[in-house]
Design an enzyme around this catalytic site. Structure first.
Site: not given
Ligand code: F6P
Length: 329
Positions: A133, A135
């Site tokens: 991830t 994050d």
């Molecule tokens: O968990 C990874 C992440 O990129 C977060 O930082 C973000 O909030 C989310 O996924 C965005 O998800 P999606 O690609 O489903 O919009």
């Protein structure tokens, strides 16, 4: 445990949740380390969704050739609502039985490892997680696969924004990802020499905008850049609107970096981390581990119980917060 493991031992591997640069390097490492230890590897496409739908095929070493440098995930990824239900997990287990899969390696973030934890509690299947991830919000590991690349991507973007911000003498609010964690915002702010970061972990209760303005947008500075962690209510737009109303003397702009933060070729750091962690996943199975995430602490591979990994309270170090405050004067 090693005695159970051999040619008949089959691992399933999947990527789940938001993709992260370095996932392919992890897939390569898990596949090759498994084969080197006489295991079979079944690649599962589209995360848990693909497991439920039996989107599975065997991987040989050549299936992971030429992928270490590629962003995204060759296995595709998804966030499966069905797997979060007991019925969905039952279907997934049946597919694993049908395919003769003895253990599951899951590469993903908080939600994905929470799913693995539930699955392992309900069925007698060893599950090993790899923290994939951007994050960096998983506990028990100093870093997650994808975090370093994304930090660098943000830094490069902010460097470019600085050029135009300086030229026009503007304040920029730059919104970055991170879900509920401020690691990307705080550390990219340090790396890019930003003036401030607005992060969810701030526990002072103070108005973070007032704090930033109060510290003075110094006259000697041609521009100011504030990195803002994404937030449904208080993202970059919110702060920019406030400045427009409360401090109309400043010229304000917003830049929301969005999904470009998740793409791109992984950094050397992420490739090495993913390679070591992928090896660690297979070693964990050989050591008889189950229901653990592979972490890295003080440059050592460690096994982190899922219950600890997904706790969502990984702290941002105080000296990191102090560094930005002190160095951005
Ligand atoms: O968990 C990874 C992440 O990129 C977060 O930082 C973000 O909030 C989310 O996924 C965005 O998800 P999606 O690609 O489903 O919009």
């Amino acid at each position: 445990m090693k005695k159970d493991i051999g040619k008949t031992f089959t691992i399933g591997i999947l990527t789940s949740g938001g993709d992260a640069p370095g996932m392919n390097a992890a897939i390569r490492a898990v596949t090759r380390a498994a084969i080197a230890n006489d295991m079979r590897v079944m690649a599962i496409y589209r995360g848990y969704e693909g497991l439920i739908n039996d989107e599975v095929r065997e991987f040989k070493t050549e299936d992971v050739s030429g992928i270490i440098q590629r962003g995204g995930t060759i296995l595709k990824t998804a966030r499966s609502k069905e797997f979060m239900t007991p019925e969905g997990r039952k279907k997934a287990f049946k597919v694993m039985q049908k395919r003769g899969i003895n253990a599951l390696v899951v590469i993903g973030g908080n939600g994905s490892l929470t799913g693995a934890r539930l699955f392992a509690q309900e069925y007698d299947i060893p599950c090993i997680g790899l923290p994939g991830t951007i994050d960096n919000d998983l506990s028990g590991t100093d870093s997650t696969i994808g975090y370093d690349t994304t930090l660098n991507t943000i830094m490069e973007c902010v460097d470019k924004i600085r050029d135009t911000a300086n030229s026009h003498e503007r304040i920029f609010f730059v919104e970055v990802m991170g879900r509920d964690a401020g690691f990307l915002a705080q550390n990219s702010a340090i790396a890019a020499g930003a003036e401030a970061a607005i992060i969810p972990e701030d526990s002072t209760g103070a108005d973070q905008l007032e704090h930033f303005i109060g510290r003075g947008i110094r006259k000697s500075k041609s521009s100011s850049i504030v990195i803002v962690s994404e937030s449904p209510k208080c993202g970059a737009m919110y702060y920019a609107e406030r400045v427009k109303k409360e401090y109309p003397e400043y010229d304000v702009r917003v830049s929301i970096l969005g999904h470009l933060q998740r793409g791109g070729s992984p950094s050397a750091g992420d490739r090495i981390l993913a390679s070591r962690m992928g090896m660690g996943a297979i070693q964990a199975l050989l050591d008889g581990q189950r229901n653990v995430m592979i972490g890295i602490r003080d440059d050592e591979i460690v096994y982190v119980p899922f219950s600890m990994a997904v706790k969502s309270d990984k702290p941002l170090k105080k000296d990191v917060i102090d560094a930005l405050n002190t160095l951005s004067i």
